[in-house]
Enzyme design. Sequence first.
Site, PDB file in Angstrom:
ATOM      1  N   SER A  11     -33.090 -20.687  27.811  1.00 50.38           N
ATOM      2  CA  SER A  11     -32.745 -19.983  26.465  1.00 50.38           C
ATOM      3  C   SER A  11     -32.732 -20.575  25.425  1.00 50.38           C
ATOM      4  O   SER A  11     -31.856 -21.410  25.220  1.00 50.38           O
ATOM      5  CB  SER A  11     -31.429 -19.037  26.720  1.00 50.38           C
ATOM      6  N   HIS A  36     -37.047 -18.331  27.775  1.00 51.05           N
ATOM      7  CA  HIS A  36     -36.296 -17.342  27.433  1.00 51.05           C
ATOM      8  C   HIS A  36     -36.031 -17.088  26.164  1.00 51.05           C
ATOM      9  O   HIS A  36     -35.320 -17.892  25.265  1.00 51.05           O
ATOM     10  CB  HIS A  36     -35.017 -17.383  28.262  1.00 51.05           C
ATOM     11  N   ASP A  38     -34.020 -14.840  23.428  1.00 51.08           N
ATOM     12  CA  ASP A  38     -33.016 -13.624  23.159  1.00 51.08           C
ATOM     13  C   ASP A  38     -33.134 -13.077  21.723  1.00 51.08           C
ATOM     14  O   ASP A  38     -32.847 -13.671  20.921  1.00 51.08           O
ATOM     15  CB  ASP A  38     -31.642 -14.102  23.327  1.00 51.08           C
ATOM     16  N   MET A  40     -31.608 -10.079  19.342  1.00 49.96           N
ATOM     17  CA  MET A  40     -30.447  -9.300  19.185  1.00 49.96           C
ATOM     18  C   MET A  40     -30.486  -8.516  17.777  1.00 49.96           C
ATOM     19  O   MET A  40     -30.644  -9.383  16.773  1.00 49.96           O
ATOM     20  CB  MET A  40     -29.228 -10.267  19.332  1.00 49.96           C
ATOM     21  N   HIS A  69     -36.087 -11.159  26.050  1.00 51.37           N
ATOM     22  CA  HIS A  69     -35.225 -10.260  26.220  1.00 51.37           C
ATOM     23  C   HIS A  69     -34.686  -9.394  24.999  1.00 51.37           C
ATOM     24  O   HIS A  69     -33.967 -10.039  24.301  1.00 51.37           O
ATOM     25  CB  HIS A  69     -34.205 -11.348  26.934  1.00 51.37           C
ATOM     26  N   MET A  71     -32.428  -7.340  23.026  1.00 56.48           N
ATOM     27  CA  MET A  71     -30.940  -6.434  23.247  1.00 56.48           C
ATOM     28  C   MET A  71     -31.047  -5.712  21.613  1.00 56.48           C
ATOM     29  O   MET A  71     -29.975  -6.306  20.897  1.00 56.48           O
ATOM     30  CB  MET A  71     -29.912  -7.686  23.165  1.00 56.48           C
ATOM     31  N   MET A 140     -27.490  -8.692  34.031  1.00 54.67           N
ATOM     32  CA  MET A 140     -26.671  -9.710  33.203  1.00 54.67           C
ATOM     33  C   MET A 140     -25.394  -9.985  33.563  1.00 54.67           C
ATOM     34  O   MET A 140     -24.642  -9.335  34.424  1.00 54.67           O
ATOM     35  CB  MET A 140     -26.427  -9.078  31.993  1.00 54.67           C
ATOM     36  N   ASP A 178     -28.650 -14.016  34.103  1.00 51.59           N
ATOM     37  CA  ASP A 178     -28.725 -14.413  32.675  1.00 51.59           C
ATOM     38  C   ASP A 178     -27.384 -14.274  32.131  1.00 51.59           C
ATOM     39  O   ASP A 178     -26.498 -13.257  32.108  1.00 51.59           O
ATOM     40  CB  ASP A 178     -29.592 -13.648  31.812  1.00 51.59           C
TER      41      ASP A 178
HETATM   42  C1  DX5 Z   1     -26.809 -13.718  26.244  1.00 50.70           C
HETATM   43  C2  DX5 Z   1     -28.093 -14.156  26.303  1.00 50.70           C
HETATM   44  C3  DX5 Z   1     -28.411 -14.998  27.389  1.00 50.70           C
HETATM   45  C4  DX5 Z   1     -27.756 -16.461  26.734  1.00 50.70           C
HETATM   46  C5  DX5 Z   1     -27.233 -17.516  28.000  1.00 50.70           C
HETATM   47  O1  DX5 Z   1     -26.648 -12.288  25.724  1.00 50.70           O
HETATM   48  O2  DX5 Z   1     -29.054 -13.022  26.892  1.00 50.70           O
HETATM   49  O3  DX5 Z   1     -29.792 -15.478  27.212  1.00 50.70           O
HETATM   50  O4  DX5 Z   1     -28.605 -17.355  25.872  1.00 50.70           O
HETATM   51  O5  DX5 Z   1     -26.574 -18.383  27.546  1.00 50.70           O
HETATM   52  P1  DX5 Z   1     -25.605 -19.333  28.514  1.00 50.70           P
HETATM   53  O6  DX5 Z   1     -26.762 -19.899  29.405  1.00 50.70           O
HETATM   54  O7  DX5 Z   1     -25.228 -20.391  27.480  1.00 50.70           O
HETATM   55  O8  DX5 Z   1     -24.685 -18.395  28.851  1.00 50.70           O
HETATM   56 ZN    ZN Z   2     -31.243 -13.400  27.738  1.00 53.05          ZN
END
Ligand code: DX5
Ligand code: ZN
Length: 222
Positions: A11, A36, A38, A40, A69, A71, A140, A178
């Site tokens: 990620s 990956h 993220d 947000m 991903h 969010m 998750m 994840d």
């Molecule tokens: C959290 C994200 C994850 C995050 C995971 O909201 O969706 O992808 O980057 O990070 P680690 O592996 O550090 O928990």
């Molecule tokens: Zn993620």
Amino acid sequence: MTTEEIVIAPSILACDFGRLSDEIQAVTDAGADWIHVDVMDGHFVPNITIGPRIVEAARDATQLPLDVHLMIEQPERYIESFVKSGATTVGVHAEACPHLHRTIAQIREAGARASVTINPGTPASAIEPVLGDVDQVLVMTVNPGFGGQRFIPGTLAKVETLRGWIQDRGLAVALEVDGGITEDTIASAARAGANAFVAGTAIFGAPDYREAIAALRQAASS
Ligand code: DX5
Ligand code: ZN
């Protein structure tokens, strides 16, 4: 589960964003399977991260699949934009989609793999009706919003349930986890039936990306 089926997806949330392209190239060279990403929006989750322009930059940095991903609230407004930017997979949260079936169809029509995601507080049954319509399920294993959180073991019962449904129905659906995935937690997730593993801190926080990815892969197949 054989090693070939295991997918390790670093990620980029945990990478040095000032050197985004170099970081993505480094994990690509170090044996990552997917990247990956993220996204947000500060509404669905408290944190704000990146948009399609950064996905475009990630696309230019690697040939690997980009596992995006989302969010965000109302993800249906942005699906085409992320696919155009180079997303291979677009994942939406069931909690953010009142018309989940339609949104999944929209992702596939836009030309991407469709992934459906559930938070720790959402039951597996919330996505059971669409299991035959997706390419991937993401369970998750932390509450989304931030990297570096602690893995929630109670989420694995849902991974087991979903793996059972996928197997019983003979579906070709990847099952991803994840959040808080480390050398210590990945084996339990793999045993529960996950085959794709997102890891931020455990890879980008490690001194040697190649060793970190190999260690995760090894622990997942043990
Ligand atoms: C959290 C994200 C994850 C995050 C995971 O909201 O969706 O992808 O980057 O990070 P680690 O592996 O550090 O928990
Ligand atoms: Zn993620």
